[in-house]
Design an enzyme around this catalytic site. Sequence first.
Site, PDB file in Angstrom:
ATOM      1  N   LYS A  16       0.806  -1.219   0.000  1.00  0.00           N
ATOM      2  CA  LYS A  16       0.000   0.000   0.000  1.00  0.00           C
ATOM      3  C   LYS A  16       0.847   1.281   0.000  1.00  0.00           C
ATOM      4  O   LYS A  16       0.570   2.223  -0.719  1.00  0.00           O
ATOM      5  CB  LYS A  16      -0.839   0.019   1.284  1.00  0.00           C
ATOM      6  N   ARG A  90     -10.534   2.208   9.549  1.00  0.00           N
ATOM      7  CA  ARG A  90     -10.120   0.829   9.830  1.00  0.00           C
ATOM      8  C   ARG A  90     -11.286  -0.035  10.290  1.00  0.00           C
ATOM      9  O   ARG A  90     -11.120  -1.227  10.479  1.00  0.00           O
ATOM     10  CB  ARG A  90      -9.038   0.808  10.918  1.00  0.00           C
ATOM     11  N   ARG A 129      12.625  -9.423   6.013  1.00  0.00           N
ATOM     12  CA  ARG A 129      13.350  -8.144   5.961  1.00  0.00           C
ATOM     13  C   ARG A 129      14.433  -8.086   7.038  1.00  0.00           C
ATOM     14  O   ARG A 129      14.247  -8.532   8.162  1.00  0.00           O
ATOM     15  CB  ARG A 129      12.379  -6.978   6.157  1.00  0.00           C
ATOM     16  N   ARG A 161      13.664  -6.187  12.571  1.00  0.00           N
ATOM     17  CA  ARG A 161      12.939  -5.266  13.458  1.00  0.00           C
ATOM     18  C   ARG A 161      11.810  -6.002  14.171  1.00  0.00           C
ATOM     19  O   ARG A 161      11.269  -6.966  13.640  1.00  0.00           O
ATOM     20  CB  ARG A 161      12.314  -4.116  12.640  1.00  0.00           C
ATOM     21  N   ARG A 172      -0.925  -8.462  13.683  1.00  0.00           N
ATOM     22  CA  ARG A 172      -1.432  -7.371  12.845  1.00  0.00           C
ATOM     23  C   ARG A 172      -2.412  -7.902  11.806  1.00  0.00           C
ATOM     24  O   ARG A 172      -3.418  -7.262  11.507  1.00  0.00           O
ATOM     25  CB  ARG A 172      -0.266  -6.642  12.161  1.00  0.00           C
TER      26      ARG A 172
END
Length: 222
Positions: A16, A90, A129, A161, A172
Amino acid sequence: MSELNLILLGPPGAGKGTQAARLREDFGLAYIGTGDLLREHRQKQTELGVKAQEYMDAGDLVPDDLVIAMILDKVEEDGDDGFLLDGFPRTVGQADALTEELDKLGRRLTAALLVDAPDEVVLNRLSGRRQCSNGHLYHVEFDPPKHPDVCDQDGSRLVQRDDDKPETIRNRLAVYHDQTEPLVEYYENHDLLRRFDGTRRPTEVHDHVRATVATLRLEDEL
Ligand SMILES: [Zn+2]
């Protein structure tokens, strides 16, 4: 020229953010990221920002009407040609409230753009990542460093991270499916939803999004 009032939807990791940045350039829209907006109001100590800070200090969520007031301010300030809203709504309740308030300004949404990707793709993308302390980014599968866990550019150690840890991503995603995914059906019922395949390469997704938005604008001008 007619206005393009757009909402961006999609799970974390579907791309996004990348599409938002490109759309801003393509169509000169006011980008309204609710995270940035909140930060800006708090830093400038605006009336809305001070109120928001009080809720946050008390450990509470910033109420929807405050967030919507910030959004509408920004729409009136920069959004003559349209806006691109990211991070809000949301929930279906927020979507209803937003539609109502926009209506009072004589504005309506042009479309809700959904950049979608299955959970496994998101998990794979985000959990792979790695980052060094100077912010150089890698991906263990798609963009690996020459030596495992070592930055090519400065030799410092690469770490994952906290946001990219699998359990954080799963949480999430669970929140997204539970609270935000009902918006897909909501905007579909309002005939505003446009779907994009976030598993494709970002440039392909971009071509598709840009063509769709250009068509929406044409349709609106006719
Ligand atoms: Zn580095």
